[in-house]
Enzyme design. Sequence first.
Site, mmCIF file in Angstrom:
data_model
loop_
_atom_site.group_PDB
_atom_site.id
_atom_site.type_symbol
_atom_site.label_atom_id
_atom_site.label_comp_id
_atom_site.label_asym_id
_atom_site.label_seq_id
_atom_site.Cartn_x
_atom_site.Cartn_y
_atom_site.Cartn_z
ATOM 1 N N ASP A 166 -18.592 -3.435 16.372
ATOM 2 C CA ASP A 166 -17.817 -4.202 17.089
ATOM 3 C C ASP A 166 -17.419 -3.133 18.177
ATOM 4 O O ASP A 166 -16.165 -2.777 18.033
ATOM 5 C CB ASP A 166 -16.844 -5.137 16.703
ATOM 6 C CG ASP A 166 -16.263 -6.292 17.776
ATOM 7 O OD1 ASP A 166 -16.093 -5.816 18.798
ATOM 8 O OD2 ASP A 166 -16.026 -7.198 17.407
ATOM 9 N N HIS A 167 -17.849 -3.028 19.443
ATOM 10 C CA HIS A 167 -17.547 -1.880 20.167
ATOM 11 C C HIS A 167 -15.997 -1.838 20.771
ATOM 12 O O HIS A 167 -15.214 -1.005 21.076
ATOM 13 C CB HIS A 167 -18.316 -1.548 20.982
ATOM 14 C CG HIS A 167 -18.139 -2.150 22.385
ATOM 15 N ND1 HIS A 167 -18.916 -3.858 22.819
ATOM 16 C CD2 HIS A 167 -17.669 -2.217 23.741
ATOM 17 C CE1 HIS A 167 -18.506 -4.249 23.989
ATOM 18 N NE2 HIS A 167 -17.878 -3.086 24.587
ATOM 19 N N HIS B 54 -15.592 -9.930 19.690
ATOM 20 C CA HIS B 54 -14.475 -9.019 20.294
ATOM 21 C C HIS B 54 -13.410 -10.013 20.472
ATOM 22 O O HIS B 54 -12.216 -9.360 20.256
ATOM 23 C CB HIS B 54 -15.144 -8.801 21.697
ATOM 24 C CG HIS B 54 -16.341 -8.183 21.986
ATOM 25 N ND1 HIS B 54 -16.874 -7.212 21.038
ATOM 26 C CD2 HIS B 54 -17.369 -8.005 23.020
ATOM 27 C CE1 HIS B 54 -18.132 -6.568 21.173
ATOM 28 N NE2 HIS B 54 -18.393 -7.345 22.120
HETATM 29 C C1 BG6 Z 1 -20.879 -6.804 25.013
HETATM 30 C C2 BG6 Z 1 -21.462 -8.076 25.582
HETATM 31 O O1 BG6 Z 1 -20.645 -6.948 23.572
HETATM 32 O O2 BG6 Z 1 -19.538 -6.694 25.729
HETATM 33 C C3 BG6 Z 1 -21.659 -7.799 27.059
HETATM 34 O O3 BG6 Z 1 -22.753 -8.179 24.983
HETATM 35 C C4 BG6 Z 1 -20.349 -7.685 27.593
HETATM 36 O O4 BG6 Z 1 -22.108 -9.194 27.612
HETATM 37 C C5 BG6 Z 1 -19.617 -6.537 27.000
HETATM 38 O O5 BG6 Z 1 -20.534 -7.512 29.239
HETATM 39 C C6 BG6 Z 1 -18.080 -6.163 27.527
HETATM 40 O O6 BG6 Z 1 -17.880 -4.992 26.973
HETATM 41 P P1 BG6 Z 1 -16.738 -4.211 27.714
HETATM 42 O O7 BG6 Z 1 -16.435 -2.835 26.913
HETATM 43 O O8 BG6 Z 1 -17.260 -3.705 29.195
HETATM 44 O O9 BG6 Z 1 -15.659 -4.945 27.917
#
Ligand code: BG6
Length: 507
Positions: A182-183, A245
């Site tokens: 989960d980045h 997230h």
């Molecule tokens: C991803 C989603 O996990 O997170 C995307 O699949 C989204 O739709 C992205 O744009 C948002 O990540 P960040 O790091 O730009 O907030």
Amino acid sequence: MDNPKNLILVIFGASGDLTSRKLIPAIYSLKNQGLLPGKFAMIGTGRTGFSLDEFRKKMQDSIIEFSEEAVDKDQVTSFLDHLYYLSMDNSAPADFFSLRSHIQEIDDKYGIGGNYIFYMATPPLLYGPIALNLSNAGLTGQSEGFRRVIIEKPFGYDLESGRALNRTLHEIITEEQIFRIDHYLGKETVQNLLVTRFANGLFEPLWNRNYIDRIEITSSENIGVEERGGYYDNSGALRDMVQNHLLQMVGLTAMEPPSSLDSNAIRNEVLKVFQSLQPIKEEDVPKQVIRGQYTGSLIRGECVTGYRYEKGVPKDSRTETYVAIKFFINNWRWGGVPFYIRTGKRLPTRVTEIVIHFKPTPHHLFRRDSGKISANQLIIRIQPDEGILLKFDMKEPGAGFNVKNVNMDFHYKDLANVRVPSAYERLLYDVMIGDSTLFSRDDEVETAWKFLEPIQKAWANNHEIKIFGYPAGTWGPEHANDLIEGDGLTWRYPCKNLADDELYCEL
Ligand code: BG6
């Protein structure tokens, strides 16, 4: 920091976007910081029939285009020497025996010693088959070295498929071998939530239902679905952002202090929060959940396409690009405190933040010209303009007791010489050293799905539940304000700039 043990990283789906934009720049950056193992090689696999030179050239171009730092050509060249490519079909068991021979050759060449990480940068439908093929080819047993598997979300699309995916993987490998990315958990500022809460004596005594009125979490994006219409239309904001997230941010904001920094100690506390989420009844979904979809509009003179006209999206799509939810956590710390979370695409700006709204003082000694009662807010800005803002009241200099709300703000960028590493850098490094703290565990994933199940069911079964259109570039459906309990209260409308929040600004 410890250097990981020697290893080979195998990336399935290496010709795709994730590898080019995120993975290869992150691995290159780890190399520059001296954080790769002494002996390291990477094997990319994919269907495309690249020659080794073509693959290395593609990776070089990706590093140059997507690295956050200045790129040194000589450094890149020596890095590229450690990259290999194998064209293969992920659904063909025989190809995994070729992969095994290829891995063995490279292992012998570098003297790696049998430690392998397999990164599935592929469509999720392939996770099960790839794991099975790896296992049949004898690549998942850990007698000679560690074998770890990284998967990316979505981890299923509802409770049942989420459980089925876990079951399939567990038949082949153990939970300890699985790293679910989960980045958001790789973001410095998300990890800093733990430090802010548990390294400071100041906040913890106030962090409960006695002093907190409500908590608001926003993750807004100004981009649309871009080239991902096909994927997104089968997902929607609830699966794409909330299941993972946003709920992870809820978990870290609401959890009890863990007994240690051990990965299971932290994840157990997050799990307890998920288990305490008050279930939303299917019939209450219209009252507690608002969904929306962006429509075409003009943003600063530019025509912006509505969601239904994006590439890969059906003209009658009912997929939500915005969702806002009100819910409660049934435990002693949070009983009765509403949590509001929202996320959407094509909103006015890209901001992720957590707002802790403290209760107003019990007795209002000072009158304000505006007549408004103010209350303290602590805003934890995850991105951009990362930092923390505390809003509190001060006396305006001069006669009488005029009160003014002021900001005390801390910006990460003021910490000179500190580079904030990308989420993928942190997460890849953690897999290499075998630390699973920042990865979602099977039970967390399933409990998150369980919480969302009634919403998914209500939307699927009750076509009366509206999906509100909102013009691209606005803050989503106005109905989302009706979720907020309390006279005249609304969501915070954040700017790109953390402290400049009085105006409905940006843009
Ligand atoms: C991803 C989603 O996990 O997170 C995307 O699949 C989204 O739709 C992205 O744009 C948002 O990540 P960040 O790091 O730009 O907030």
